[in-house]
Design a protein around this motif. Structure first.
Motif, PDB file in Angstrom:
ATOM      1  N   LEU A 181      -6.532   0.661  -4.526  1.00  0.00           N
ATOM      2  CA  LEU A 181      -7.886   0.100  -4.451  1.00  0.00           C
ATOM      3  C   LEU A 181      -7.864  -1.404  -4.191  1.00  0.00           C
ATOM      4  CD1 LEU A 181      -9.693   2.076  -7.285  1.00  0.00           C
ATOM      5  CD2 LEU A 181     -10.006   2.303  -4.821  1.00  0.00           C
ATOM      6  N   THR A 182      -6.921  -2.107  -4.808  1.00  0.00           N
ATOM      7  CA  THR A 182      -6.821  -3.555  -4.598  1.00  0.00           C
ATOM      8  C   THR A 182      -6.491  -3.875  -3.147  1.00  0.00           C
ATOM      9  OG1 THR A 182      -6.119  -3.911  -6.885  1.00  0.00           O
ATOM     10  CG2 THR A 182      -5.582  -5.640  -5.293  1.00  0.00           C
ATOM     11  N   ILE A 183      -5.471  -3.205  -2.614  1.00  0.00           N
ATOM     12  CA  ILE A 183      -5.060  -3.485  -1.236  1.00  0.00           C
ATOM     13  C   ILE A 183      -6.163  -3.086  -0.259  1.00  0.00           C
ATOM     14  CG2 ILE A 183      -3.366  -2.972   0.558  1.00  0.00           C
ATOM     15  CD1 ILE A 183      -2.250  -4.658  -1.751  1.00  0.00           C
ATOM     16  N   LEU A 184      -6.741  -1.903  -0.441  1.00  0.00           N
ATOM     17  CA  LEU A 184      -7.812  -1.470   0.466  1.00  0.00           C
ATOM     18  C   LEU A 184      -9.026  -2.393   0.389  1.00  0.00           C
ATOM     19  CD1 LEU A 184      -7.741   2.424   0.181  1.00  0.00           C
ATOM     20  CD2 LEU A 184      -6.864   0.980   2.029  1.00  0.00           C
ATOM     21  N   ALA A 185      -9.330  -2.902  -0.805  1.00  0.00           N
ATOM     22  CA  ALA A 185     -10.453  -3.833  -0.948  1.00  0.00           C
ATOM     23  C   ALA A 185     -10.194  -5.109  -0.155  1.00  0.00           C
ATOM     24  CB  ALA A 185     -10.685  -4.155  -2.420  1.00  0.00           C
ATOM     25  N   PHE A 186      -9.000  -5.671  -0.292  1.00  0.00           N
ATOM     26  CA  PHE A 186      -8.709  -6.900   0.447  1.00  0.00           C
ATOM     27  C   PHE A 186      -8.620  -6.648   1.944  1.00  0.00           C
ATOM     28  CE2 PHE A 186      -7.988  -8.900  -3.566  1.00  0.00           C
ATOM     29  CZ  PHE A 186      -8.244 -10.244  -3.314  1.00  0.00           C
ATOM     30  N   MET A 187      -8.149  -5.464   2.350  1.00  0.00           N
ATOM     31  CA  MET A 187      -8.147  -5.139   3.777  1.00  0.00           C
ATOM     32  C   MET A 187      -9.580  -5.101   4.313  1.00  0.00           C
ATOM     33  SD  MET A 187      -5.157  -2.268   4.044  1.00  0.00           S
ATOM     34  CE  MET A 187      -5.139  -2.162   5.840  1.00  0.00           C
ATOM     35  N   GLN A 188     -10.488  -4.571   3.500  1.00  0.00           N
ATOM     36  CA  GLN A 188     -11.894  -4.522   3.919  1.00  0.00           C
ATOM     37  C   GLN A 188     -12.527  -5.913   3.868  1.00  0.00           C
ATOM     38  OE1 GLN A 188     -14.306  -1.835   1.646  1.00  0.00           O
ATOM     39  NE2 GLN A 188     -16.089  -2.147   2.930  1.00  0.00           N
ATOM     40  N   VAL A 238       0.927   6.382 -15.077  1.00  0.00           N
ATOM     41  CA  VAL A 238       1.703   5.882 -13.945  1.00  0.00           C
ATOM     42  C   VAL A 238       0.906   6.027 -12.655  1.00  0.00           C
ATOM     43  CG1 VAL A 238       3.791   6.259 -12.581  1.00  0.00           C
ATOM     44  CG2 VAL A 238       3.910   6.341 -15.071  1.00  0.00           C
ATOM     45  N   ARG A 239       0.256   7.160 -12.470  1.00  0.00           N
ATOM     46  CA  ARG A 239      -0.567   7.352 -11.276  1.00  0.00           C
ATOM     47  C   ARG A 239      -1.721   6.361 -11.248  1.00  0.00           C
ATOM     48  NH1 ARG A 239       0.272  12.761 -12.635  1.00  0.00           N
ATOM     49  NH2 ARG A 239      -1.871  12.973 -13.355  1.00  0.00           N
ATOM     50  N   GLY A 240      -2.234   6.004 -12.407  1.00  0.00           N
ATOM     51  CA  GLY A 240      -3.325   5.031 -12.489  1.00  0.00           C
ATOM     52  C   GLY A 240      -2.928   3.675 -11.942  1.00  0.00           C
ATOM     53  N   ILE A 241      -1.686   3.261 -12.172  1.00  0.00           N
ATOM     54  CA  ILE A 241      -1.198   2.003 -11.604  1.00  0.00           C
ATOM     55  C   ILE A 241      -1.192   2.100 -10.083  1.00  0.00           C
ATOM     56  CG2 ILE A 241       0.810   0.486 -11.398  1.00  0.00           C
ATOM     57  CD1 ILE A 241       1.457   1.252 -14.334  1.00  0.00           C
ATOM     58  N   GLY A 242      -0.762   3.245  -9.571  1.00  0.00           N
ATOM     59  CA  GLY A 242      -0.769   3.450  -8.119  1.00  0.00           C
ATOM     60  C   GLY A 242      -2.174   3.389  -7.546  1.00  0.00           C
ATOM     61  N   LEU A 292      -1.378 -12.882  -6.924  1.00  0.00           N
ATOM     62  CA  LEU A 292      -1.141 -12.628  -8.348  1.00  0.00           C
ATOM     63  C   LEU A 292      -1.447 -11.189  -8.740  1.00  0.00           C
ATOM     64  CD1 LEU A 292      -2.484 -15.905  -9.989  1.00  0.00           C
ATOM     65  CD2 LEU A 292      -0.121 -15.135  -9.833  1.00  0.00           C
ATOM     66  N   LEU A 293      -2.568 -10.668  -8.295  1.00  0.00           N
ATOM     67  CA  LEU A 293      -2.941  -9.304  -8.649  1.00  0.00           C
ATOM     68  C   LEU A 293      -1.987  -8.295  -8.031  1.00  0.00           C
ATOM     69  CD1 LEU A 293      -4.915  -7.496 -10.134  1.00  0.00           C
ATOM     70  CD2 LEU A 293      -6.410  -7.586  -8.137  1.00  0.00           C
ATOM     71  N   SER A 294      -1.624  -8.500  -6.781  1.00  0.00           N
ATOM     72  CA  SER A 294      -0.699  -7.581  -6.123  1.00  0.00           C
ATOM     73  C   SER A 294       0.680  -7.619  -6.772  1.00  0.00           C
ATOM     74  CB  SER A 294      -0.569  -7.922  -4.641  1.00  0.00           C
ATOM     75  OG  SER A 294      -1.789  -7.750  -3.991  1.00  0.00           O
ATOM     76  N   CYS A 295       1.174  -8.814  -7.061  1.00  0.00           N
ATOM     77  CA  CYS A 295       2.490  -8.926  -7.699  1.00  0.00           C
ATOM     78  C   CYS A 295       2.487  -8.335  -9.098  1.00  0.00           C
ATOM     79  CB  CYS A 295       2.942 -10.381  -7.741  1.00  0.00           C
ATOM     80  SG  CYS A 295       3.409 -11.010  -6.118  1.00  0.00           S
ATOM     81  N   TRP A 296       1.427  -8.548  -9.846  1.00  0.00           N
ATOM     82  CA  TRP A 296       1.327  -7.982 -11.188  1.00  0.00           C
ATOM     83  C   TRP A 296       1.327  -6.453 -11.121  1.00  0.00           C
ATOM     84  CZ3 TRP A 296      -3.224  -5.760 -13.622  1.00  0.00           C
ATOM     85  CH2 TRP A 296      -3.042  -5.496 -14.977  1.00  0.00           C
ATOM     86  N   LEU A 297       0.545  -5.889 -10.207  1.00  0.00           N
ATOM     87  CA  LEU A 297       0.512  -4.435 -10.072  1.00  0.00           C
ATOM     88  C   LEU A 297       1.835  -3.889  -9.553  1.00  0.00           C
ATOM     89  CD1 LEU A 297      -3.100  -4.007  -8.666  1.00  0.00           C
ATOM     90  CD2 LEU A 297      -2.251  -3.168 -10.869  1.00  0.00           C
ATOM     91  N   LEU A 298       2.488  -4.597  -8.636  1.00  0.00           N
ATOM     92  CA  LEU A 298       3.804  -4.166  -8.164  1.00  0.00           C
ATOM     93  C   LEU A 298       4.843  -4.228  -9.282  1.00  0.00           C
ATOM     94  CD1 LEU A 298       3.899  -5.753  -4.613  1.00  0.00           C
ATOM     95  CD2 LEU A 298       4.017  -3.317  -5.144  1.00  0.00           C
ATOM     96  N   LEU A 326       0.834  -1.200   0.000  1.00  0.00           N
ATOM     97  CA  LEU A 326       0.000   0.000   0.000  1.00  0.00           C
ATOM     98  C   LEU A 326       0.869   1.250   0.000  1.00  0.00           C
ATOM     99  CD1 LEU A 326      -2.873   1.180   0.126  1.00  0.00           C
ATOM    100  CD2 LEU A 326      -2.683   1.086   2.618  1.00  0.00           C
ATOM    101  N   GLY A 327       1.919   1.261   0.796  1.00  0.00           N
ATOM    102  CA  GLY A 327       2.826   2.406   0.820  1.00  0.00           C
ATOM    103  C   GLY A 327       3.492   2.643  -0.520  1.00  0.00           C
ATOM    104  N   LEU A 328       3.901   1.565  -1.197  1.00  0.00           N
ATOM    105  CA  LEU A 328       4.513   1.711  -2.518  1.00  0.00           C
ATOM    106  C   LEU A 328       3.521   2.280  -3.525  1.00  0.00           C
ATOM    107  CD1 LEU A 328       6.492  -1.650  -2.676  1.00  0.00           C
ATOM    108  CD2 LEU A 328       7.446   0.646  -2.365  1.00  0.00           C
ATOM    109  N   PHE A 329       2.289   1.794  -3.476  1.00  0.00           N
ATOM    110  CA  PHE A 329       1.279   2.283  -4.410  1.00  0.00           C
ATOM    111  C   PHE A 329       0.902   3.733  -4.122  1.00  0.00           C
ATOM    112  CE2 PHE A 329       0.016  -2.365  -4.828  1.00  0.00           C
ATOM    113  CZ  PHE A 329       0.638  -2.506  -6.057  1.00  0.00           C
ATOM    114  N   VAL A 330       0.839   4.108  -2.855  1.00  0.00           N
ATOM    115  CA  VAL A 330       0.538   5.506  -2.508  1.00  0.00           C
ATOM    116  C   VAL A 330       1.631   6.417  -3.044  1.00  0.00           C
ATOM    117  CG1 VAL A 330       0.379   7.126  -0.569  1.00  0.00           C
ATOM    118  CG2 VAL A 330      -0.931   5.014  -0.532  1.00  0.00           C
TER     119      VAL A 330
END
Length: 104
Positions: free
Chosen positions: A58-65, A49-53, A84-90, A34-38
């Motif tokens: 949104l992905t991390i916050l969704a899974f946290m919820q 580039v900001r769109g990837i962030g 998979l989704l987190s690694c792909w986005l990272l 989440l910190g990296l994406f922020v």
């Protein structure tokens, strides 16, 4: 039947079964990416580039919820999807990041 086998909440389950270290590990699993994406969403050079962030946030916050109402990381399907989704986005995040200047 055997009844409930987990707490229906990843945070409570981690704390109850693995203690404070388990809860800290779970929080790190969410908060480090989440910190990296922020950082990418704030400091991105262009909208793509900001769109990837933002997608990562949104992905991390969704899974946290999701983890508040069910133990999503105990299920193989959702845990695999999260990884998979987190690694792909990272990977996308790292590929578009501009290299930092090397101090001379």
């Amino acid at each position: 039947g055997e009844g409930h086998t987990h707490a229906r909440n990843d945070y409570i389950h981690a704390l109850a079964t693995r203690g404070q270290l388990g809860l800290a590990s779970l929080l790190l699993l969410y908060l480090v990416p989440l910190g990296l994406f922020v950082r990418t969403a704030i400091a991105g050079a262009n909208p793509e580039v900001r769109g990837i962030g933002y997608a990562g946030i949104l992905t991390i916050l969704a899974f946290m919820q999701f983890s508040l109402t069910d133990s999503v990381l105990l299920m193989r399907m959702t845990a695999g999807y999260f990884v998979l989704l987190s690694c792909w986005l990272l990977a996308l995040d790292q590929s578009v990041r501009e290299p930092e200047p090397v101090p001379s």
